[in-house]
Structures are given as structure tokens and as C-alpha cells.
Write an enzyme that holds these catalytic residues in place. Structure first.
Site, PDB file in Angstrom:
ATOM      1  N   PHE A   8       0.764  -1.123  -0.050  1.00  0.00           N
ATOM      2  CA  PHE A   8      -0.042  -0.137  -0.019  1.00  0.00           C
ATOM      3  C   PHE A   8       0.932   1.215  -0.062  1.00  0.00           C
ATOM      4  CE2 PHE A   8      -2.389  -3.071   2.273  1.00  0.00           C
ATOM      5  CZ  PHE A   8      -3.714  -3.094   1.677  1.00  0.00           C
ATOM      6  N   ASP A   9       0.474   2.170  -0.883  1.00  0.00           N
ATOM      7  CA  ASP A   9       1.042   3.631  -0.553  1.00  0.00           C
ATOM      8  C   ASP A   9       0.445   3.946   0.882  1.00  0.00           C
ATOM      9  OD1 ASP A   9       1.817   6.376  -1.254  1.00  0.00           O
ATOM     10  OD2 ASP A   9      -0.365   6.675  -1.421  1.00  0.00           O
ATOM     11  N   LEU A  10       1.160   5.206   1.433  1.00  0.00           N
ATOM     12  CA  LEU A  10       0.370   5.677   2.656  1.00  0.00           C
ATOM     13  C   LEU A  10      -0.495   6.861   2.427  1.00  0.00           C
ATOM     14  CD1 LEU A  10       0.464   5.432   5.591  1.00  0.00           C
ATOM     15  CD2 LEU A  10       2.541   6.756   5.467  1.00  0.00           C
ATOM     16  N   ASP A 166      -3.018   5.768  -4.819  1.00  0.00           N
ATOM     17  CA  ASP A 166      -3.794   6.969  -5.415  1.00  0.00           C
ATOM     18  C   ASP A 166      -3.442   7.907  -6.440  1.00  0.00           C
ATOM     19  OD1 ASP A 166      -3.263   9.901  -3.681  1.00  0.00           O
ATOM     20  OD2 ASP A 166      -2.147   7.983  -3.063  1.00  0.00           O
TER      21      ASP A 166
END
Length: 218
Positions: A8-10, A166
Site C-alpha cells: 500500500f501507498d500511505l 492513489d
């Protein structure tokens, strides 16, 4: 589909920091008498400090960037210190993965100190222990190195990973690493060039990718 790991990106993916960051940015720029537009702030989303510096130099020329960054960091720290909201579906998805012992990591353009603060405030550290920050690598997103490093630390092949992002910058990095990419746009719409799936939420994206057996939201 079966994935060996999920990465995951944060910011903007697991935590709702982009709006807070935009507000902090405006305050910092105004404090230094610099006019700023949404277009400029949007161009900084997903960028590391080096790339951001290039954008700001091109826009403002020879300004005192260290002073601007110092103000920016201080304002952001004040904004982030009390509460950082999780994005919808984060708890459900991470709990589901943890219960099944699916390897998982965070891959972020934040510094180690910034990431540590965000993980502490949000409690994400209880679900994810492997964290690759911009301090861990030589080439930041959109280069694939951050995602390749995350896969290396999880001891899985990049091609077997599902990545959630995102931003276009982040999606490009994960895509270039050979991962299956789910892009859940936050502030800026997705082009779809760097993702197999563009979804309205994490849970819908996880379902469409075949990670979850059934939709977890309406």
C-alpha cells in the site's frame, strides 16, 4: 486472483492526509508571501522532496526553500499531531489480510520520521510492520525501486504483488515494478495508464482485483 503480498501507498491511499497537506501548504506559502494555486499543489502530490524542489524552483526561482520547507513541516506537524483519518475501508481490509497472514507492506514517499509519526497517530503499525520510505531507496517514485524494495523485504516476486495507490506517480512506480495495480484516486483523477483497475474505494478495488471474495460495501 491469488497474490503473494499486498503493498500500500500511505498518503491518500490508507490515510486521508492530502487535504490536510493542501491546507498546510497554503498556510506555509502564504507565510512566506508566495502565491500558490491548486494546480501547483496538485503537481506536488506523490512527489518526494527532490522532485518537489525541482517543481518549486521552476515556479518560484531562487527563493529560500529551506525556510519554506521548515515552515511547511512545522505547520503540517501541528495539523497531523492530533488525528489523521483513515480512508474508508482501511480497517476492514487490513484486518481481513492480517487474519489470513497475507504479507503486507507500506511503500511511501514520506521520510522515515514522517512515516513513523503517521503510523503512530493512526495505529497502522498494528497491521503493517514492513515500511519502505524515501530514506530506504536511491530512486523515488515514479521509479519502480521503492516497490521492488518492498517486494524484496517481503521475500516475494514483484509480479505476485497487488499494489494500492492513489496518485499517478505512485501507480506508475508500482506498474513499472511489474505489480498488479489498483488505483483509488484521491484528489486528482486517474488516467488509468498505470493501473489494471481504477476503483472508487479500497474495498471495491480489492474485490475487483479478486483479493476479496465478495464486495464489502454497497
Amino acid at each position: 486472483m491469488t497474490f503473494a503480498a499486498v503493498i500500500f501507498d500511505l498518503d491518500g491511499t490508507l490515510i486521508d492526509t492530502e487535504t490536510l497537506s493542501m491546507n498546510s501548504s497554503r498556510i506555509a506559502f502564504e507565510a512566506h508571501g508566495l502565491p500558490v494555486t491548486d494546480k501547483l499543489l496538485h503537481s506536488l502530490i506523490g512527489k518526494d522532496k527532490v522532485a518537489g524542489t525541482s517543481i518549486l524552483r521552476a515556479e518560484y526561482g531562487d527563493i529560500d526553500l529551506p525556510a519554506l520547507f521548515a515552515t511547511w513541516v512545522e505547520v503540517a506537524r501541528e495539523h497531523f499531531e492530533t488525528e489523521i483519518p483513515l480512508k474508508p475501508g482501511v480497517e476492514e481490509l487490513l484486518t481481513w489480510l492480517a487474519e489470513r497472514d497475507v504479507p503486507r507492506a507500506i511503500c511511501t514517499s514520506s521520510s522515515q520520521a514522517e512515516a513513523d509519526q503517521k503510523l503512530r497517530i493512526t495505529g497502522l503499525g498494528r497491521w503493517i510492520k514492513t515500511v519502505v520510505t524515501v530514506d530506504c531507496i536511491t530512486n523515488a517514485k515514479p521509479h519502480p525501486e521503492p516497490y521492488l524494495e518492498a517486494a524484496r523485504r517481503l521475500r516475494v516476486s514483484p509480479e505476485s504483488c497487488l499494489a494500492f495507490e492513489d496518485s499517478e506517480t505512485g501507480a506508475q512506480a508500482a506498474f513499472a515494478a511489474g505489480m498488479h495495480v489498483v488505483q483509488v484516486p484521491d484528489i486528482i483523477p486517474a488516467s488509468g495508464k498505470f493501473a489494471q483497475i481504477v476503483a472508487d474505494s479500497l474495498l471495491l478495488g480489492a474485490h475487483q482485483a479478486g483479493l476479496l471474495p465478495a464486495p464489502c460495501e454497497s
